[in-house]
Design a protein around this motif. Structure first.
Motif, PDB file in Angstrom:
ATOM      1  N   ARG A 155     113.206  69.254 -17.198  1.00 59.13           N
ATOM      2  CA  ARG A 155     112.271  69.776 -16.201  1.00 59.13           C
ATOM      3  C   ARG A 155     112.766  69.502 -14.785  1.00 59.13           C
ATOM      4  O   ARG A 155     112.657  70.353 -13.901  1.00 59.13           O
ATOM      5  CB  ARG A 155     110.882  69.178 -16.425  1.00 59.13           C
ATOM      6  CG  ARG A 155     110.167  69.734 -17.659  1.00 59.13           C
ATOM      7  CD  ARG A 155     108.697  69.370 -17.660  1.00 59.13           C
ATOM      8  NE  ARG A 155     108.500  67.938 -17.858  1.00 59.13           N
ATOM      9  CZ  ARG A 155     108.339  67.370 -19.044  1.00 59.13           C
ATOM     10  NH1 ARG A 155     108.375  68.113 -20.143  1.00 59.13           N
ATOM     11  NH2 ARG A 155     108.153  66.069 -19.152  1.00 59.13           N
ATOM     12  N   HIS A 156     113.300  68.308 -14.557  1.00 58.18           N
ATOM     13  CA  HIS A 156     113.857  67.987 -13.237  1.00 58.18           C
ATOM     14  C   HIS A 156     115.062  68.864 -12.931  1.00 58.18           C
ATOM     15  O   HIS A 156     115.244  69.326 -11.797  1.00 58.18           O
ATOM     16  CB  HIS A 156     114.242  66.507 -13.181  1.00 58.18           C
ATOM     17  CG  HIS A 156     113.064  65.589 -13.056  1.00 58.18           C
ATOM     18  ND1 HIS A 156     113.121  64.375 -12.400  1.00 58.18           N
ATOM     19  CD2 HIS A 156     111.781  65.704 -13.486  1.00 58.18           C
ATOM     20  CE1 HIS A 156     111.936  63.787 -12.446  1.00 58.18           C
ATOM     21  NE2 HIS A 156     111.119  64.578 -13.108  1.00 58.18           N
ATOM     22  N   GLY A 157     115.904  69.076 -13.948  1.00 57.63           N
ATOM     23  CA  GLY A 157     117.063  69.935 -13.748  1.00 57.63           C
ATOM     24  C   GLY A 157     116.661  71.360 -13.440  1.00 57.63           C
ATOM     25  O   GLY A 157     117.292  72.037 -12.610  1.00 57.63           O
ATOM     26  N   ARG A 158     115.598  71.825 -14.079  1.00 56.10           N
ATOM     27  CA  ARG A 158     115.115  73.183 -13.821  1.00 56.10           C
ATOM     28  C   ARG A 158     114.604  73.312 -12.385  1.00 56.10           C
ATOM     29  O   ARG A 158     114.907  74.292 -11.693  1.00 56.10           O
ATOM     30  CB  ARG A 158     114.005  73.510 -14.817  1.00 56.10           C
ATOM     31  CG  ARG A 158     113.459  74.924 -14.710  1.00 56.10           C
ATOM     32  CD  ARG A 158     112.376  75.119 -15.761  1.00 56.10           C
ATOM     33  NE  ARG A 158     111.782  76.451 -15.694  1.00 56.10           N
ATOM     34  CZ  ARG A 158     110.764  76.841 -16.467  1.00 56.10           C
ATOM     35  NH1 ARG A 158     110.259  75.997 -17.358  1.00 56.10           N
ATOM     36  NH2 ARG A 158     110.276  78.061 -16.350  1.00 56.10           N
ATOM     37  N   ALA A 159     113.834  72.336 -11.934  1.00 56.52           N
ATOM     38  CA  ALA A 159     113.315  72.379 -10.562  1.00 56.52           C
ATOM     39  C   ALA A 159     114.452  72.294  -9.545  1.00 56.52           C
ATOM     40  O   ALA A 159     114.449  72.999  -8.528  1.00 56.52           O
ATOM     41  CB  ALA A 159     112.323  71.237 -10.344  1.00 56.52           C
ATOM     42  N   ALA A 160     115.444  71.433  -9.806  1.00 57.27           N
ATOM     43  CA  ALA A 160     116.572  71.296  -8.889  1.00 57.27           C
ATOM     44  C   ALA A 160     117.370  72.590  -8.791  1.00 57.27           C
ATOM     45  O   ALA A 160     117.772  73.011  -7.699  1.00 57.27           O
ATOM     46  CB  ALA A 160     117.474  70.146  -9.345  1.00 57.27           C
ATOM     47  N   LEU A 161     117.597  73.237  -9.931  1.00 56.35           N
ATOM     48  CA  LEU A 161     118.364  74.481  -9.911  1.00 56.35           C
ATOM     49  C   LEU A 161     117.579  75.595  -9.220  1.00 56.35           C
ATOM     50  O   LEU A 161     118.156  76.412  -8.489  1.00 56.35           O
ATOM     51  CB  LEU A 161     118.723  74.894 -11.341  1.00 56.35           C
ATOM     52  CG  LEU A 161     119.664  76.095 -11.469  1.00 56.35           C
ATOM     53  CD1 LEU A 161     120.976  75.852 -10.727  1.00 56.35           C
ATOM     54  CD2 LEU A 161     119.938  76.414 -12.939  1.00 56.35           C
ATOM     55  N   ALA A 162     116.264  75.634  -9.414  1.00 54.80           N
ATOM     56  CA  ALA A 162     115.442  76.623  -8.714  1.00 54.80           C
ATOM     57  C   ALA A 162     115.544  76.436  -7.209  1.00 54.80           C
ATOM     58  O   ALA A 162     115.595  77.424  -6.453  1.00 54.80           O
ATOM     59  CB  ALA A 162     113.987  76.520  -9.171  1.00 54.80           C
ATOM     60  N   LEU A 163     115.606  75.188  -6.752  1.00 51.74           N
ATOM     61  CA  LEU A 163     115.772  74.921  -5.321  1.00 51.74           C
ATOM     62  C   LEU A 163     117.105  75.461  -4.824  1.00 51.74           C
ATOM     63  O   LEU A 163     117.193  76.028  -3.724  1.00 51.74           O
ATOM     64  CB  LEU A 163     115.660  73.424  -5.046  1.00 51.74           C
ATOM     65  CG  LEU A 163     115.882  72.998  -3.588  1.00 51.74           C
ATOM     66  CD1 LEU A 163     114.862  73.638  -2.659  1.00 51.74           C
ATOM     67  CD2 LEU A 163     115.827  71.474  -3.469  1.00 51.74           C
ATOM     68  N   SER A 164     118.147  75.319  -5.621  1.00 55.43           N
ATOM     69  CA  SER A 164     119.453  75.840  -5.227  1.00 55.43           C
ATOM     70  C   SER A 164     119.440  77.363  -5.141  1.00 55.43           C
ATOM     71  O   SER A 164     120.013  77.952  -4.217  1.00 55.43           O
ATOM     72  CB  SER A 164     120.527  75.381  -6.221  1.00 55.43           C
ATOM     73  OG  SER A 164     120.766  73.997  -6.090  1.00 55.43           O
ATOM     74  N   PHE A 165     118.801  78.015  -6.103  1.00 53.72           N
ATOM     75  CA  PHE A 165     118.667  79.473  -6.040  1.00 53.72           C
ATOM     76  C   PHE A 165     117.897  79.878  -4.781  1.00 53.72           C
ATOM     77  O   PHE A 165     118.269  80.837  -4.091  1.00 53.72           O
ATOM     78  CB  PHE A 165     117.934  79.998  -7.277  1.00 53.72           C
ATOM     79  CG  PHE A 165     118.836  80.350  -8.441  1.00 53.72           C
ATOM     80  CD1 PHE A 165     119.305  81.648  -8.603  1.00 53.72           C
ATOM     81  CD2 PHE A 165     119.209  79.402  -9.380  1.00 53.72           C
ATOM     82  CE1 PHE A 165     120.115  81.994  -9.668  1.00 53.72           C
ATOM     83  CE2 PHE A 165     120.027  79.728 -10.453  1.00 53.72           C
ATOM     84  CZ  PHE A 165     120.486  81.030 -10.598  1.00 53.72           C
ATOM     85  N   PHE A 166     116.820  79.166  -4.483  1.00 57.29           N
ATOM     86  CA  PHE A 166     116.025  79.467  -3.283  1.00 57.29           C
ATOM     87  C   PHE A 166     116.868  79.326  -2.021  1.00 57.29           C
ATOM     88  O   PHE A 166     116.862  80.216  -1.152  1.00 57.29           O
ATOM     89  CB  PHE A 166     114.822  78.527  -3.219  1.00 57.29           C
ATOM     90  CG  PHE A 166     114.031  78.635  -1.952  1.00 57.29           C
ATOM     91  CD1 PHE A 166     113.018  79.574  -1.824  1.00 57.29           C
ATOM     92  CD2 PHE A 166     114.306  77.805  -0.876  1.00 57.29           C
ATOM     93  CE1 PHE A 166     112.294  79.684  -0.639  1.00 57.29           C
ATOM     94  CE2 PHE A 166     113.594  77.907   0.308  1.00 57.29           C
ATOM     95  CZ  PHE A 166     112.583  78.846   0.430  1.00 57.29           C
ATOM     96  N   ALA A 167     117.600  78.227  -1.919  1.00 54.58           N
ATOM     97  CA  ALA A 167     118.422  77.986  -0.731  1.00 54.58           C
ATOM     98  C   ALA A 167     119.479  79.069  -0.570  1.00 54.58           C
ATOM     99  O   ALA A 167     119.734  79.545   0.542  1.00 54.58           O
ATOM    100  CB  ALA A 167     119.069  76.598  -0.814  1.00 54.58           C
TER     101      ALA A 167
END
Length: 420
Positions: free
Chosen positions: A14-26
């Motif tokens: 779940r943490h990895g999913r949130a972190a990767l979503a942040l990278s996509f957003f950025a």
């Protein structure tokens, strides 16, 4: 930098999913900040109209080179480490584009941006495909929804910068100040699948068949031809062909971005319920209908309705193409080399993102000049409809994603990128 605390496998996912979503957003925000301020960049450096297309074409060409290089790089290091290294460079290259003092400096900055954005796109989608497999259900569209949201935020910031007549450095600098620490922190939580090795301890040789991958490559190119048609021609089409005002002509692309976000936000639910083949077919039909409405529209408002349909249709195709390539490669090679094959397939597929981007705008322009711009809208319509022919390559129904499981699987959880 210290490693993140040890977590239970499901919490790590779940943490990895949130972190990767942040990278996509950025990445969505950074890319939008660049492309929406191209006229200002041209004015700042005195780039001629004849030279500008060379600059613009160089970015996707170099991005393709970066994607090819990443395919070979991830044989030695994990995609998470590649992403942690290149994403801050992309942000800093954006600052360099806005803060240069001459043509040579901006050319170098754009070249660095292109090379690293190719590596970034490839490694981000590798991680997304890997996480989706670990979850056992469709989550790939959610990552691309984060990218779309970032694009809307970046375009809005660019609009504000233009409205307040901010220098490019004053716009790009604060964006990087926020983005670079955010992606560096997020990088601590990326999750990669374990790489299986042969009994001898040497890496298993992995080859990816381009013959099997070709249908997905064509679909990717067709989707980006459609996308680039909207981004490059929607304003001109609405104003010159449909007779809208200059102000109204800026609306279709914004509507397209918003409907892309909405479609991707709910798209994973559709994939879990109906399977990827059905969703891709539906997306292709809706997108083709959108182009048909645009081509036949008697006025500006029906034209905008067509661009709305385009966003809802095209938005599901690209994420599912990445997911299908990774899944196909993994199933072909099994646990012994599936992760490596998946990464290679995603990197090769990513090249056709840039192929479609390079072809789309000139193709529509050439047809429009030789025939008519209404007729030109039928070209991407036909190409998007060709996706229906290749839809079986997306494979599988609900069972492919575990029938819609709500809890992530832990069998495929690998080390975080700090363990590289």
């Amino acid at each position: 930098m210290t490693a993140p605390p040890a977590l239970a496998p499901e919490r790590r996912l779940r943490h990895g999913r949130a972190a990767l979503a942040l990278s996509f957003f950025a990445q969505g925000a950074v890319f939008a900040l660049l492309v929406t301020r191209i006229p200002a960049i041209q004015d700042r450096y005195g780039i001629s109209d004849g030279l500008l297309p060379v600059f613009l074409a160089a970015v996707p060409v170099l991005a393709g080179v970066g994607s090819v290089a990443t395919e070979h790089l991830v044989k030695r290091v994990r995609p998470g480490l590649v992403l942690r290294c290149v994403q801050p460079v992309v942000c800093l290259a954006l600052v360099a584009v806005g803060a240069g003092s001459g043509l040579v400096q901006v050319a170098v900055a754009m070249a660095v941006f292109g090379l690293t954005v190719g590596a970034l796109d490839a490694s981000m989608n590798m991680l997304g495909v890997s996480l989706q497999r670990a979850y056992g259900r469709s989550i790939m569209l959610g990552f691309h929804a984060a990218y779309s949201l970032g694009g809307i935020v970046g375009a809005s910031l660019a609009w504000a910068g233009a409205h307040w007549q901010l220098p490019l450095a004053a716009l790009y600098g604060p964006a990087a100040v926020v983005a670079v620490p955010a992606v560096l922190i997020a990088g601590r939580w990326y999750v990669d699948q374990e790489r299986r090795t042969a009994v001898t301890g040497a890496a298993s040789p992995v080859t990816v068949s381009m013959r099997l991958l070709l249908p997905l490559c064509l679909v990717m190119a067709f989707a980006y031809i459609g996308d680039s048609t909207v981004s490059n021609w929607s304003a001109k089409y609405l104003q010159d062909v449909l007779g809208s005002s200059e102000q109204l002509a800026t609306v279709p692309y914004n509507v397209y971005m918003v409907t892309t976000l909405l479609g991707r936000t709910v798209g994973d639910l559709g994939v879990r319920k109906y399977g990827p083949v059905a969703v891709v077919r539906a997306g292709a039909v809706v997108a083709a209908a959108g182009f048909a409405v645009v081509a036949a529209a008697p006025g500006a408002w029906p034209g905008m309705a067509g661009f709305t349909l385009l966003g809802l249709g095209l938005c599901v195709i690209v994420p599912q193409t990445f997911a299908a390539a990774g899944r196909q490669a993994y199933e072909t090679h099994g646990t012994a080399g599936g992760a490596e094959a998946s990464d290679a397939a995603v990197a090769r597929l990513n090249i056709f993102n840039y192929v479609g981007f390079l072809i789309g705008s000139p193709l529509v322009g050439a047809v429009g000049d030789a025939w008519s711009y209404r007729g030109a809208m039928l070209v991407p319509m036909v190409l998007v409809l060709a996706t229906l022919v290749y839809a079986p390559s997306f494979g599988g129904g609900r069972a492919r994603y575990g029938g819609g499981h709500e809890r992530p699987r832990t069998a495929d959880v690998g080390r975080g990128s700090n363990g590289l």
